[in-house]
Scaffold this motif. Structure first.
Motif: not given
Length: 268
Positions: A155-175
């Protein structure tokens, strides 16, 4: 192939050493075999002289040291990887500490469930990073993994432009993304069958912009905008991602906008 190239400078250096009559010349060159494959050649040239010191001839030997170079590069890469893992682990522990400090609930059971969900999100992003050997992770993979971990992801409609995330961003953004989904499951659209959620990710003005639009039940406004989940989003976005966030509720619609500068989330 290891990063050794035969350059004009190297050739000039070799010729200069020969013209000077150096007794011993050592140089590494990139050579090619008869089948066209390349190898790193350790070239040793020694001057053979007569009793009067005059140069009689040169004695040259060569050795294929490609494997030694690769072993050194592998060792250096492993050291960098271990250093990155150590750094990311410390960051993860700092995030866990923040989660425990910021999490609140009316009783121990709810507190435990709240913390476990957030730690699980960190574990998921940690696994993603490990699978990619602590290099960049695509935004698409991060979102897909987090949605798959929650019920009602269809039920979540995702419209995204992909981007490569540097490692130090992945966990905070994931949270942050976990908190949005979790709030929707407990208090919002995914809890009350209030419709579909729109998640849009775009690169705009040299920043990653995440827009979350969620129809919410009446009476859930304060919980969704002032709860501890939103406090965690605020803290992580501003203090760990160096970004900005905005929450807005109007006509039973929650809109969350998160902006992360490119200098933080990735390069290039």
């Amino acid at each position: 192939m290891p990063n050794v190239l035969t350059t004009d400078t190297q050739i000039a250096k070799l010729r200069h050493a020969l013209s000077r009559g150096d007794d011993r010349i050592e140089i590494e060159l990139l050579n090619y075999r008869k089948d066209g494959t390349s190898f790193i050649n350790a070239l040793l040239i020694s001057a053979i002289r007569g009793e009067d010191g005059r140069l009689l001839y040169w004695l040259a030997s060569q050795e294929d040291i490609t494997l030694q170079h690769r072993a050194k590069e592998l060792e250096a890469s492993e050291r960098r990887l271990l250093k990155e893992v150590d750094h990311r682990t410390l960051n993860a522990l700092a995030l866990v500490q923040s989660i425990v400090r910021l999490s609140r609930a009316e009783d121990v059971e709810h507190l435990s469930r709240s913390i476990n969900g957030r730690v699980h999100a960190l574990a998921l992003t940690h696994r993603l990073l490990a699978e990619r050997r602590w290099r960049s992770v695509s935004l698409t993979d991060l979102i897909d993994q987090l949605l798959a971990a929650h019920g009602g992801a269809d039920r979540v409609v995702v419209d995204r432009q992909d981007a490569e995330l540097v490692p130090q961003v992945v966990q905070p953004l994931g949270l942050v993304i976990h908190e949005l989904i979790s709030n929707a499951r407990v208090h919002g659209a995914l809890a009350a069958d209030a419709g579909k959620i729109e998640l849009k990710c775009i690169i705009e003005n040299d920043a990653l912009v995440i827009q979350w639009r969620e129809p919410i039940p009446s009476g859930a406004h304060a919980t969704l905008t002032e709860g501890f989940g939103m406090q965690i989003i605020h803290t992580v976005v501003e203090h760990q991602l160096g970004g900005a966030r905005n929450f807005d509720v109007a006509n039973d619609l929650l809109e969350v906008t998160i902006v992360v500068p490119r200098a933080i989330f990735g390069a290039g």
